[in-house]
Design an enzyme around this catalytic site. Structure first.
Site: not given
Length: 230
Positions: A53-54, A20-22
């Site tokens: 991932e977190n 999500e951040r990417r």
């Protein structure tokens, strides 16, 4: 450089699983397309991948990472070895992170704030007495002890309790402690929760403490122990 992970949804749309951040960074940068890996994943697998991932974020402090490992274990019935395989660590490293959660709240806060390192926390977790842990914390902070110096302070304390200049006594005391820690680890992996074995000074009796963190986990523990409520 690292693709996001998506899974097929309805009407040709894809649902984001990890990255999500990417994805948000790519939108801010005005990119029309970014690399993506398409995976068939159930709701459970999708949630697990997102949590993994977190866990691997670089900005997590050691306590946050330890809590995320515990959440992985409890939410998806994973052992320490399972978590280690998924996040690319060895089992001992995962175990050391989880041991940080056994420290008193004020000590955990100091680790989260960066006053103490995870290495300091690992050494402190090997001391059973919370008050003694706090005494060591005061020394670490006031004397700016390194992890190696903290390890020596913990060892000196253990040897003092075992008795001065008594190598046979030290050996006898160290072996049961090591065996008990190993038993706690194996029981914890089998039951998928934190387990503590407290042995009385006589060595002939003690307590087995099995922790649970919510009612769903408690029901799972009862099932693993072969207990069925009527």
């Amino acid at each position: 450089m690292q693709p996001i992970v998506v899974r097929p949804a309805q009407d040709g749309v894809h649902e984001l699983i990890a990255g999500e951040r990417r994805w948000r960074a790519a939108r801010l940068a005005g990119l029309d397309t970014i690399p993506a890996v398409v995976r068939e994943a159930s709701d459970r697998q999708s949630a697990e991948l997102a949590l993994i991932e977190n866990v691997q974020r670089s900005d997590l402090n050691p306590i946050e990472r330890a809590s995320a490992f515990r959440t992985l274990m409890h939410s998806f019935s994973l052992t320490q070895s399972d978590v280690a395989d998924r996040v690319g660590l060895d089992r001992a490293s995962v175990a050391n992170f989880l041991r940080l959660l056994e420290l008193p709240d004020d000590v955990r806060t100091m680790i989260a704030d960066g006053v103490l390192s995870a290495g300091h926390g690992k050494m402190l977790a090997s001391v059973a007495d919370p008050e003694r842990q706090r005494e060591l914390v005061k020394r670490i902070v006031s004397e700016h002890l390194s992890v190696r110096q903290t390890e020596k302070a913990v060892r000196d304390f253990s040897e003092k309790r075992a008795g001065p200049n008594d190598e046979s006594s030290n050996s006898k005391q160290a072996t049961p402690d090591a065996n008990i820690r190993d038993l706690e680890t194996k029981l914890g992996e089998h039951l998928q929760t934190r387990v503590r074995v407290d042995v009385a000074s006589s060595g002939k009796k003690g307590k087995l403490i099995i922790e649970f963190f919510d009612l769903e986990q408690f029901d799972g523990l009862m099932s693993r122990l072969g207990f069925e409520s009527s």
